[in-house]
Scaffold this active site. Structure first.
Site, PDB file in Angstrom:
ATOM      1  N   CYS A 109       0.803  -1.221   0.000  1.00  0.00           N
ATOM      2  CA  CYS A 109       0.000   0.000   0.000  1.00  0.00           C
ATOM      3  C   CYS A 109       0.840   1.277   0.000  1.00  0.00           C
ATOM      4  O   CYS A 109       0.320   2.361  -0.248  1.00  0.00           O
ATOM      5  CB  CYS A 109      -0.952   0.001   1.194  1.00  0.00           C
ATOM      6  SG  CYS A 109      -2.163  -1.352   1.145  1.00  0.00           S
ATOM      7  N   HIS A 243      -2.957   7.198   3.171  1.00  0.00           N
ATOM      8  CA  HIS A 243      -3.463   5.964   2.575  1.00  0.00           C
ATOM      9  C   HIS A 243      -4.873   5.699   3.093  1.00  0.00           C
ATOM     10  O   HIS A 243      -5.122   5.734   4.304  1.00  0.00           O
ATOM     11  CB  HIS A 243      -2.527   4.803   2.915  1.00  0.00           C
ATOM     12  CG  HIS A 243      -3.080   3.464   2.555  1.00  0.00           C
ATOM     13  ND1 HIS A 243      -3.651   3.202   1.333  1.00  0.00           N
ATOM     14  CD2 HIS A 243      -3.152   2.306   3.267  1.00  0.00           C
ATOM     15  CE1 HIS A 243      -4.050   1.952   1.294  1.00  0.00           C
ATOM     16  NE2 HIS A 243      -3.760   1.387   2.453  1.00  0.00           N
ATOM     17  N   ASN A 273     -10.385   0.413   0.458  1.00  0.00           N
ATOM     18  CA  ASN A 273      -8.918   0.419   0.419  1.00  0.00           C
ATOM     19  C   ASN A 273      -8.455  -0.085  -0.942  1.00  0.00           C
ATOM     20  O   ASN A 273      -8.566  -1.268  -1.240  1.00  0.00           O
ATOM     21  CB  ASN A 273      -8.389  -0.466   1.546  1.00  0.00           C
ATOM     22  CG  ASN A 273      -6.869  -0.527   1.597  1.00  0.00           C
ATOM     23  OD1 ASN A 273      -6.177  -0.087   0.688  1.00  0.00           O
ATOM     24  ND2 ASN A 273      -6.335  -1.099   2.658  1.00  0.00           N
TER      25      ASN A 273
END
Length: 316
Positions: A109, A243, A273
């Site tokens: 990520c 994020h 996500n």
């Protein structure tokens, strides 16, 4: 470096929490209160390569440079249908008039920040003038869709930026500390006559408590280090682009540095996500909505499996 173009692309399929509750032991309230996510976009009839190429074309178009002037393509991707060739070369083929070097990286990520770090090094050594960064991810394909703990968290998507030489990147930081068992997805390789070991595929495994703790601590460490390096304070930052993993993580980071909600734009409630694609998708949305004013100070921060983190402080 400086960002001169942005783009993003998302799957057509919109999946709400209520839709997931139709086959998972969950509810809209359970998901929303724990994650902040209401809907996500999931690949169905479309594919990741198409999304990546669409996002790349949009970034190049807004950069106002010709495709043939792209000198390097960096693609952040955890996994897709192709082990080889790289997704970056597939993107290059989809762009057509482009014959530059390509590379994939797996920074989980935090892949977008890792790509920025590599791009800055290429620009500083005059190895490239214009670099296309594409983050294309399909984490929905990593999950066990009989388990609510992971499957409700993720969405698919692609985000892209074009960067070129400039002095807008004030500071950057990437870190890694091996913590394999906290968060992983395992795929078996082909068997051979010489290897009798058997490895089964394992859908995404996540230790939620450890991920939360490491994400908050890692992000705060990066943010504070970047601010110290630039001799700035948290109040100096106009936007914190974190994020988009979980609203509880974002709020914990925000409360720790005592900053208002309006400095933390979010889209995870709509997209979930999307791994390394989450920050460039968010940047593209803010840019197209004219919310990023010239000279605005942006703090980027991401964290992911590895356990890796990355941060960047830059002027828009």
């Amino acid at each position: 470096m400086k960002i001169i173009g942005t783009g993003s692309a998302l799957p057509e399929k919109v999946v709400s929490n209520d839709m997931l509750a139709g086959f998972l032991e969950t509810s809209d309230e359970w998901i929303t209160t724990r994650t902040g996510i209401n809907t996500r976009r999931l690949l169905s009839s479309d594919n990741l390569g198409e999304l990546a190429i669409t996002a790349a074309r949009a970034a190049i178009e807004t950069s106002h440079i010709d495709i043939e002037n792209i000198d390097y393509i960096i693609c952040s991707n955890v996994a897709n249908n192709y082990v080889t060739p790289s997704l970056s070369t597939i993107i290059q083929g989809g762009l057509g008039d482009c014959s530059c070097p390509c590379m994939d990286l797996n920074g989980a990520c935090a892949g977008f920040i890792y790509a920025i770090d590599i791009a800055e090094a290429l620009l500083k050594t005059d190895r490239a003038r214009n670099i296309l960064i594409v983050c294309a991810e399909e984490p929905s394909k990593f999950c066990n869709w009989h388990q609510r703990e992971t499957s409700v968290l993720f969405g698919d998507g692609a985000g892209a930026v074009v960067v070129t030489g400039g002095d807008n990147l004030l500071s950057r930081r990437v870190t890694a500390k091996s913590q394999k068992d906290v968060l992983y997805y395992k795929r078996p390789l082909e068997s051979t006559p010489y290897d009798r070991s058997t490895e089964n595929a394992e859908p995404l495994v996540m230790n939620g408590r450890d991920v939360f703790r490491m994400a908050v601590q890692g992000s705060l460490s990066d943010i504070n280090a970047l601010l110290d390096d630039a001799h700035m304070q948290p109040d100096d930052v106009d936007y914190y682009l974190l994020h988009q993993a979980n609203m509880r993580i974002i709020n914990s980071i925000r409360e720790n540095i005592k900053q208002p909600e309006e400095k933390f734009p979010c889209n995870l409630q709509r997209y979930g996500n999307t791994s390394s694609a989450s920050i460039p998708i968010l940047i593209d949305e803010l840019a197209r909505e004219h919310k990023l004013k010239e000279g605005a100070l942006l703090m980027l921060s991401a964290f992911g499996a590895g356990f890796v983190t990355g941060g960047a402080l830059l002027r828009w």
